[in-house]
Design a protein around this motif. Structure first.
Motif, PDB file in Angstrom:
ATOM      1  N   CYS A  25      72.298  39.400  20.959  1.00  0.00           N
ATOM      2  CA  CYS A  25      73.032  38.300  21.833  1.00  0.00           C
ATOM      3  C   CYS A  25      71.920  37.350  22.057  1.00  0.00           C
ATOM      4  O   CYS A  25      70.848  37.532  22.413  1.00  0.00           O
ATOM      5  N   GLU A  26      72.410  35.950  21.976  1.00  0.00           N
ATOM      6  CA  GLU A  26      71.345  34.898  22.203  1.00  0.00           C
ATOM      7  C   GLU A  26      71.445  34.522  23.388  1.00  0.00           C
ATOM      8  O   GLU A  26      70.515  33.540  24.097  1.00  0.00           O
ATOM      9  N   THR A  27      72.552  34.764  24.378  1.00  0.00           N
ATOM     10  CA  THR A  27      72.552  34.372  25.778  1.00  0.00           C
ATOM     11  C   THR A  27      72.850  35.549  26.700  1.00  0.00           C
ATOM     12  O   THR A  27      73.284  36.472  26.256  1.00  0.00           O
ATOM     13  N   LEU A  28      72.671  35.781  27.943  1.00  0.00           N
ATOM     14  CA  LEU A  28      72.895  36.566  28.898  1.00  0.00           C
ATOM     15  C   LEU A  28      74.515  36.729  29.112  1.00  0.00           C
ATOM     16  O   LEU A  28      74.929  37.847  29.259  1.00  0.00           O
ATOM     17  N   ASP A  29      75.207  35.799  28.806  1.00  0.00           N
ATOM     18  CA  ASP A  29      76.759  35.603  28.950  1.00  0.00           C
ATOM     19  C   ASP A  29      77.112  36.656  27.806  1.00  0.00           C
ATOM     20  O   ASP A  29      78.211  37.444  27.987  1.00  0.00           O
ATOM     21  N   CYS A  30      76.545  36.502  26.728  1.00  0.00           N
ATOM     22  CA  CYS A  30      77.082  37.277  25.586  1.00  0.00           C
ATOM     23  C   CYS A  30      76.737  38.773  26.097  1.00  0.00           C
ATOM     24  O   CYS A  30      77.675  39.645  25.625  1.00  0.00           O
ATOM     25  N   THR A  31      75.641  39.080  26.488  1.00  0.00           N
ATOM     26  CA  THR A  31      75.337  40.439  26.829  1.00  0.00           C
ATOM     27  C   THR A  31      76.490  41.067  28.098  1.00  0.00           C
ATOM     28  O   THR A  31      76.836  42.066  27.863  1.00  0.00           O
ATOM     29  N   LYS A  32      76.719  40.257  28.841  1.00  0.00           N
ATOM     30  CA  LYS A  32      77.777  40.501  29.854  1.00  0.00           C
ATOM     31  C   LYS A  32      78.906  40.906  29.434  1.00  0.00           C
ATOM     32  O   LYS A  32      79.616  41.773  29.600  1.00  0.00           O
ATOM     33  N   ASP A  33      79.397  39.965  28.354  1.00  0.00           N
ATOM     34  CA  ASP A  33      80.816  40.227  27.757  1.00  0.00           C
ATOM     35  C   ASP A  33      80.593  41.697  26.871  1.00  0.00           C
ATOM     36  O   ASP A  33      81.664  42.299  27.080  1.00  0.00           O
ATOM     37  N   ARG A  34      79.604  41.853  26.375  1.00  0.00           N
ATOM     38  CA  ARG A  34      79.408  42.991  25.497  1.00  0.00           C
ATOM     39  C   ARG A  34      79.428  44.129  26.384  1.00  0.00           C
ATOM     40  O   ARG A  34      80.182  45.293  26.046  1.00  0.00           O
ATOM     41  N   MET A  35      78.911  44.291  27.355  1.00  0.00           N
ATOM     42  CA  MET A  35      78.801  45.226  28.534  1.00  0.00           C
ATOM     43  C   MET A  35      80.105  45.498  29.081  1.00  0.00           C
ATOM     44  O   MET A  35      80.634  46.651  29.456  1.00  0.00           O
ATOM     45  N   ALA A  36      80.808  44.413  29.320  1.00  0.00           N
ATOM     46  CA  ALA A  36      82.332  44.694  29.881  1.00  0.00           C
ATOM     47  C   ALA A  36      83.317  45.323  28.974  1.00  0.00           C
ATOM     48  O   ALA A  36      83.980  46.251  29.107  1.00  0.00           O
ATOM     49  N   GLU A  37      83.166  44.956  27.585  1.00  0.00           N
ATOM     50  CA  GLU A  37      83.958  45.718  26.592  1.00  0.00           C
ATOM     51  C   GLU A  37      83.492  46.976  26.345  1.00  0.00           C
ATOM     52  O   GLU A  37      84.528  47.878  26.278  1.00  0.00           O
ATOM     53  N   ARG A  38      82.261  47.155  26.613  1.00  0.00           N
ATOM     54  CA  ARG A  38      81.858  48.818  26.537  1.00  0.00           C
ATOM     55  C   ARG A  38      82.324  49.629  27.614  1.00  0.00           C
ATOM     56  O   ARG A  38      82.600  50.752  27.595  1.00  0.00           O
TER      57      ARG A  38
END
Length: 204
Positions: free
Chosen positions: A173-186
């Motif tokens: 992930c290039e941004t923290l928002d990307c990590t946030k979305d991935r964690m939400a899906e997980r």
């Protein structure tokens, strides 16, 4: 012969008397021992007793050496959760320890500011784990960081003018928002698949 029988009878009688005398203290010792074993069994610490004990840790001395802040973790047995509060005590022990008002909402990783005029700590009271700043008496606090993901830790830079933040991210992930979305899906899934061994790195 008569004398021999008399000596034998006397010896037997002495042994019996000795045995009887010796038996009395043994029985007297066994009764209290059994009672003591029953008492110790009823007074033994159980799982709940251990869980309900307050746990003290992470002491931090103020830059001027006059105060110490430390964490106290308590257990809510009915709610199946723990909560950590922040306490302060004078280093000389002149006054009793006191729980700081900023403890409401949970506190972890509290640290003195380099100048000793503030206390920084982490808390999830705002929805995610972020850094908060309080006055040196711990009366009121304001949120310092507002990252889209929770922090895992922080520290001051050597000059004391900035914070270094620890964040768990997806490396692709290039941004923290990307990590946030991935964690939400997980978080939506109740299952997890590992296709490689996990790796943990500890930095000094």
């Amino acid at each position: 012969m008569a004398r021999s029988h008399w000596m034998t009878a006397a010896a037997v009688q002495m042994l019996l008397l000795a045995g009887g005398l010796a038996a009395t203290p043994v029985l007297a010792q066994q009764a209290p021992a059994a009672a003591s074993a029953q008492a110790s069994a009823s007074d033994r610490l159980g799982l709940k007793d251990l869980a309900m004990m307050e746990r003290v840790g992470d002491p931090r001395v103020s830059p001027d050496g006059r105060r110490v802040i430390y964490a106290v973790t308590t257990t809510d047995w009915a709610g199946n959760k723990t909560q950590t509060g922040l306490w302060m005590v004078d280093a000389d022990g002149a006054a009793p320890a006191r729980r700081l008002p900023i403890s409401d909402g949970g506190v972890s990783g509290a640290r003195w500011a380099p100048d000793g005029q503030a206390i920084y700590f982490m808390s999830a009271r705002g929805g995610s784990n972020q850094v908060w700043r309080a006055d040196r008496d711990g009366m009121a606090a304001a949120q310092v960081t507002t990252l889209p993901v929770s922090l895992s830790g922080f520290r001051f830079t050597p000059d004391g003018k900035a914070l270094v933040l620890g964040v768990s991210v997806y490396t692709d992930c290039e941004t923290l928002d990307c990590t946030k979305d991935r964690m939400a899906e997980r978080a939506k899934s109740t299952q997890q698949v590992y296709d490689r061994m996990p790796l943990r790195v500890t930095c000094p």
